[in-house]
Design an enzyme around this catalytic site. Structure first.
Site, PDB file in Angstrom:
ATOM      1  N   GLY A   1      10.159   1.285  -0.388  1.00 50.94           N
ATOM      2  CA  GLY A   1      10.394   0.118  -1.237  1.00 50.94           C
ATOM      3  C   GLY A   1      11.364   0.336  -2.241  1.00 50.94           C
TER       4      GLY A   1
ATOM      5  N   ILE B   1       3.668   2.986  -5.086  1.00 50.42           N
ATOM      6  CA  ILE B   1       3.407   2.302  -6.352  1.00 50.42           C
ATOM      7  C   ILE B   1       1.948   1.593  -6.277  1.00 50.42           C
ATOM      8  CG2 ILE B   1       3.975   0.419  -7.815  1.00 50.42           C
ATOM      9  CD1 ILE B   1       6.961   1.270  -7.325  1.00 50.42           C
TER      10      ILE B   1
ATOM     11  N   GLY C   1       9.586   5.749  -2.534  1.00 51.05           N
ATOM     12  CA  GLY C   1       9.311   5.729  -1.339  1.00 51.05           C
ATOM     13  C   GLY C   1      10.301   4.668  -0.713  1.00 51.05           C
TER      14      GLY C   1
ATOM     15  N   CYS D   1      11.080   0.791 -13.020  1.00 50.49           N
ATOM     16  CA  CYS D   1      10.416   2.105 -13.606  1.00 50.49           C
ATOM     17  C   CYS D   1      11.734   2.633 -14.574  1.00 50.49           C
ATOM     18  CB  CYS D   1      10.467   3.162 -12.648  1.00 50.49           C
ATOM     19  SG  CYS D   1      11.680   3.641 -11.644  1.00 50.49           S
TER      20      CYS D   1
ATOM     21  N   SER E   1       1.024  -1.172  -0.008  1.00 51.35           N
ATOM     22  CA  SER E   1      -0.028  -0.043   0.050  1.00 51.35           C
ATOM     23  C   SER E   1       0.784   1.197   0.161  1.00 51.35           C
ATOM     24  CB  SER E   1      -0.857   0.066   1.171  1.00 51.35           C
ATOM     25  OG  SER E   1      -0.151   0.129   2.422  1.00 51.35           O
TER      26      SER E   1
ATOM     27  N   SER F   1       9.431  10.873  -5.107  1.00 53.84           N
ATOM     28  CA  SER F   1       8.880   9.769  -5.573  1.00 53.84           C
ATOM     29  C   SER F   1       9.315   8.528  -5.382  1.00 53.84           C
ATOM     30  CB  SER F   1       8.693  10.023  -7.221  1.00 53.84           C
ATOM     31  OG  SER F   1       9.928  10.000  -7.661  1.00 53.84           O
TER      32      SER F   1
END
Length: 310
Positions: free
Chosen positions: A164, A13, A162, A128, A10, A160
């Site tokens: 993770g 992404i 996070g 990404c 959550s 942008s």
């Protein structure tokens, strides 16, 4: 009929992907948002939109009474967590779309090889940076006789990225480099990521450098421009920052490529930027947008392909 999906993770992404599915998917239906922090923004936003939630991770998802109706599970956690999740989800018969760099399943880049892997139970979305740059490497490869080397540099706003993403920097470079070779077709590939702390936040920018032999500049340029247009069908903010650049590397001053040696050829330089759709995060977060848009496109193709099985 839409196919129900669950998103495990959550964070940035997972939340962006959820918003995209709720907002625009004609093939997918949000079933469950899964996290491990009951206070996370992603779980809160899901609950506000009427999506079932659990903060007990994958085990919590598997205990839900509607788990059997979930056909597709997106994993937006971390590479390490996915290594634990993958065998359980496969045993449960779920189609897995992996947004981590774990690379349990084959690398999938929609415009390059989506049809090759529709039967794979676990599809890996690379990174990404990979989703932004591997199509360009692939475009060069199809226009030349030999693609000796490809190097990419992905620069994204630190806002942008996070927890993770930050925990997976090593996996990012390794997985992206491997995808440059296995999907893009380069004999050798290298990936670099930069988290830029600039304020105001900068848009995602990607640089792709290749060294090839055979083929001409016009054919390479046309192939790249065609590929950019193809990516734009699911990531409208994907674009060339400037004209494709070329430089001849002569036999008198060859480039030194590790593992290959000294070689001459044509250097192609491609500079991209990716503006996000701002479905949830700001437009500068193109790195989130290209990853979630690609995952959504793959899931929709899978749902369309398997619609008759419902």
């Amino acid at each position: 009929m839409k196919q129900k999906v669950a998103i495990v993770g959550s964070g940035n992404i997972g939340t962006d992907l959820m918003i995209k599915i709720l907002k625009s998917s004609e093939m997918l239906e949000m079933g469950v948002m899964v996290g491990i922090d009951p206070e996370s923004d992603g779980l809160r936003l899901a609950a506000e939109r009427g999506v079932a939630v659990t903060h007990e991770g994958l085990e919590g998802l598997r205990r839900l009474p509607d788990y059997g109706a979930i056909r597709i599970v997106f994993d937006a956690t971390s590479a390490g967590a996915h290594l634990d999740h993958a065998p359980m989800l496969r045993a449960d018969g779920k189609q897995v779309i992996d947004l981590t760099p774990a690379a349990v399943g084959p690398y999938v880049v929609p415009v390059c090889n989506i049809d090759e892997h529709m039967a794979a139970p676990n599809m890996n979305m690379v990174t990404c940076g990979g989703q932004a740059t591997v199509p360009i490497v692939y475009a060069v490869r199809r226009a030349v006789d030999r693609l000796i080397y490809a190097e990419i540099v992905a620069s994204v706003s630190s806002r942008s990225a996070g927890p993770g993403t930050r925990a997976n920097i090593d996996e990012f470079t390794q997985t992206t480099g491997q995808a440059i070779e296995t999907v893009g077709g380069a004999e050798r590939g290298k990936a670099i990521i930069i988290l830029n702390p600039a304020e105001p936040p900068m848009i995602m920018r990607d640089s792709v450098f290749t060294l090839s032999q055979g083929g001409d500049e016009g054919a390479i340029r046309a192939s790249i421009e065609e590929m950019v247009a193809a990516v734009q069908t699911y990531v409208p903010g994907y674009r060339l920052k400037q004209e494709v650049q070329f430089e001849r590397i002569g036999e008198d001053e060859p480039a030194m490529i590790p593992g290959i040696g000294r070689v001459a050829g044509l250097k192609t330089s491609v500079f991209l930027e990716v503006e996000g759709a701002a479905d949830h995060f700001a437009a500068y977060a193109g790195n989130l947008d290209i990853m979630t848009s690609a995952a959504k496109a793959v899931a929709e193709r899978w749902a369309q392909t398997h619609a008759r099985e419902i």
